[in-house]
Design an enzyme around this catalytic site. Structure first.
Site, short mmCIF file in Angstrom:
data_model
loop_
_atom_site.label_atom_id
_atom_site.label_comp_id
_atom_site.label_asym_id
_atom_site.label_seq_id
_atom_site.Cartn_x
_atom_site.Cartn_y
_atom_site.Cartn_z
CD GLU A 184 3.21 -7.04 -12.20
OE1 GLU A 184 2.10 -6.53 -12.33
OE2 GLU A 184 3.88 -6.94 -11.15
CG HIS A 225 4.21 -4.94 -7.61
ND1 HIS A 225 4.65 -3.69 -8.00
CD2 HIS A 225 3.10 -5.19 -8.35
CE1 HIS A 225 3.84 -3.21 -8.92
NE2 HIS A 225 2.88 -4.10 -9.15
#
Length: 261
Positions: free
Chosen positions: A170, A98
């Site tokens: 992302e 992430h």
């Protein structure tokens, strides 16, 4: 028409144990009408909530994930959580790479690769997150950044293992409170780059099977358009998903589009 829709959320460092259990229970009830063979609904809460959350998630047919994982099974690593510990909680999915892990905690592609390999070794589904920063986008090197993150992060994985891998795109500049959602055309182009790279790594058949999710300021206003874009197989949603009722509305809206109800 895609076979399965992937929709989920990472609650980051929000929601207590009690709050996440209540959230899962309500979300499961609100989405019970959607066939889980056609919808992969997942929630990734904090470590402390995993044990309690697992019982509710299983009852509500929601896939439970962990926000991070060590690549070592055990050892002198204060503050880390090992695959063996996660196995005991019933977790099936592990979020790896992430942007907050990369850019706040300094993890690089080699570290993410170790975690991907460890996740596969322990029969978890790694959700490998990739994405460029605002400065990399301005320099026009976003394609190279994504290709590098994928090729290093997935190093030494096989086409057979590819069926257990998910990817989340992302863009770093699109995440969080101050994030700016990526335009649908831009997101679609980046997903195409990711798909082409996966085909290079695994071959066409295996590379085409890997679901690619978009995450980055997804909300009720842009979810419909995003899910209809080429190579976007699902959505990894942030704060818009943290209210079960609102998350359910997004899910049902997407289900209507994808004809999976």
């Amino acid at each position: 028409m895609q076979k399965k829709l992937y929709i989920g959320t990472n609650t980051k460092m929000y929601k207590t144990i009690r709050q996440i259990v209540a959230f899962l229970d309500e979300l499961g009830s609100l989405t019970r009408d959607i066939d889980r063979n056609l919808l992969e609904l997942f929630v990734i809460p904090s470590y402390t909530a995993l044990d309690a959350a697992a019982r509710t998630a299983q009852a509500q047919a929601i896939t439970l994930g962990a926000q991070n994982m060590s690549w070592e099974d055990e050892g002198q690593f204060t503050g880390e959580v090992s695959p063996l510990m996660l196995e005991e909680t019933g977790v099936r999915l592990v979020c790896i790479g992430h942007s907050e892990r990369r850019h706040i905690f300094g993890e690089d592609d080699e570290v993410e690769n170790k975690k991907v390999l460890a996740a596969l070794r322990h029969h978890f589904t790694p959700l490998l997150c990739v994405g460029e920063t605002a400065s990399q986008k301005e320099l026009g090197i976003q394609n190279e950044v994504l290709r590098s993150q994928l090729k290093v992060g997935l190093w030494d994985t096989s086409p057979e293992q590819a069926r257990h891998i998910w990817i989340a795109y992302e863009p770093v500049w699109a995440i969080g409170v101050g994030g700016t959602p990526a335009g649908v055309m831009y997101a679609s182009r980046m997903h195409t780059v990711i798909r082409q790279t996966l085909r290079e790594i695994y071959g066409g058949e295996a590379g085409d099977r890997i679901p690619i999710l978009y995450g980055g300021s997804v909300n009720n206003m842009n979810a419909r358009e995003l899910i209809q874009a080429p190579d976007i197989d699902g959505l990894f949603i942030g704060r818009s998903a943290w209210d079960a009722d609102n998350f359910s509305r997004i899910i049902h809206d997407l289900a209507d589009i994808c004809l999976i109800k």
